[in-house]
Design a protein around this motif. Structure first.
Motif, mmCIF file in Angstrom:
data_model
loop_
_atom_site.group_PDB
_atom_site.id
_atom_site.type_symbol
_atom_site.label_atom_id
_atom_site.label_comp_id
_atom_site.label_asym_id
_atom_site.label_seq_id
_atom_site.Cartn_x
_atom_site.Cartn_y
_atom_site.Cartn_z
ATOM 1 N N LYS A 38 28.286 -38.650 46.696
ATOM 2 C CA LYS A 38 28.294 -37.186 46.754
ATOM 3 C C LYS A 38 28.040 -36.537 45.405
ATOM 4 O O LYS A 38 27.700 -35.360 45.345
ATOM 5 N N GLY A 39 28.234 -37.294 44.321
ATOM 6 C CA GLY A 39 28.077 -36.715 42.999
ATOM 7 C C GLY A 39 29.136 -35.678 42.697
ATOM 8 O O GLY A 39 28.876 -34.684 42.032
ATOM 9 N N GLN A 44 25.455 -37.854 40.579
ATOM 10 C CA GLN A 44 25.160 -38.562 41.831
ATOM 11 C C GLN A 44 24.359 -39.813 41.528
ATOM 12 O O GLN A 44 23.392 -39.784 40.775
#
Length: 148
Positions: A38-39, A44
Motif C-alpha cells: 500500500k505504500g 510503495q
C-alpha cells in the motif's frame, strides 16, 4: 500528535513489526507485506510486499497466500505467472478463503492441463512443507510477541 495508522500497524510500531518479521513471525511478515504493497508510511514497493507475503505464505498464512496469488496474476512485484497465481490461490482456497476459491477457479481456465497438473503437484509439496515444518521453522513461527 496521534500516530498514523498504517494497515494493521501503527507507524510508531513499524520497526517492531519489521524486527518480528525478520525473526519469522508470520503475522508481522504479512503486515509488512501490506505496508509495502500500500505504500503507507513507506515508499510503495511491490517487490518487498511479495518478499514478505512469501515468507508469511510459506508458514501457512492464507491472507498472504491469497495476496501472492493476486500479485502473480497481475504481475505486481513479480513477472505475471498464472501457474504461480493458481498455486497460491489454491493454498489459500484449501483453508476456505472464498475469494481465493473464486480466483483459483479463474486460474484453472488460464492453464493448460499439463500446467494445471504441475501447479497442483507444486501446491501439494508446499502444503506438505507447511504442515511439516522443520524445527527452526517451528521456533520462528511460535514467537507470539507480536502486538495486535
Amino acid at each position: 500528535m496521534t500516530p498514523l495508522y498504517v494497515g494493521s500497524v501503527w507507524s510508531g510500531e513499524f520497526e517492531d513489526t519489521k524486527k518480528l518479521a525478520e525473526q519469522g513471525n508470520s503475522k508481522s511478515q504479512h503486515n509488512l507485506g501490506n505496508i509495502y504493497f500500500k505504500g503507507k508510511g513507506v515508499t510503495q514497493n511491490y517487490k518487498q510486499s511479495v518478499y514478505w507475503y512469501t515468507k508469511s505464505a510459506e508458514q501457512g498464512n492464507y491472507s498472504s497466500q491469497y495476496n501472492l496469488g493476486i500479485s502473480y496474476y497481475k504481475g505486481e512485484g513479480v513477472p505475471q505467472n498464472y501457474k504461480l497465481a493458481y498455486i497460491w490461490a489454491s493454498l489459500a482456497a484449501s483453508q476456505g478463503y472464498k475469494d481465493a476459491i473464486y480466483n483459483r477457479d479463474i486460474m484453472v481456465k488460464k492453464l493448460a492441463p499439463q500446467q494445471l497438473n504441475e501447479a497442483r503437484n507444486i501446491a501439494s509439496k508446499i502444503q506438505y512443507k507447511i504442515d511439516n515444518p522443520t524445527k527452526s521453522q517451528k521456533q520462528q513461527s511460535s514467537r507470539t510477541d507480536f502486538k495486535e
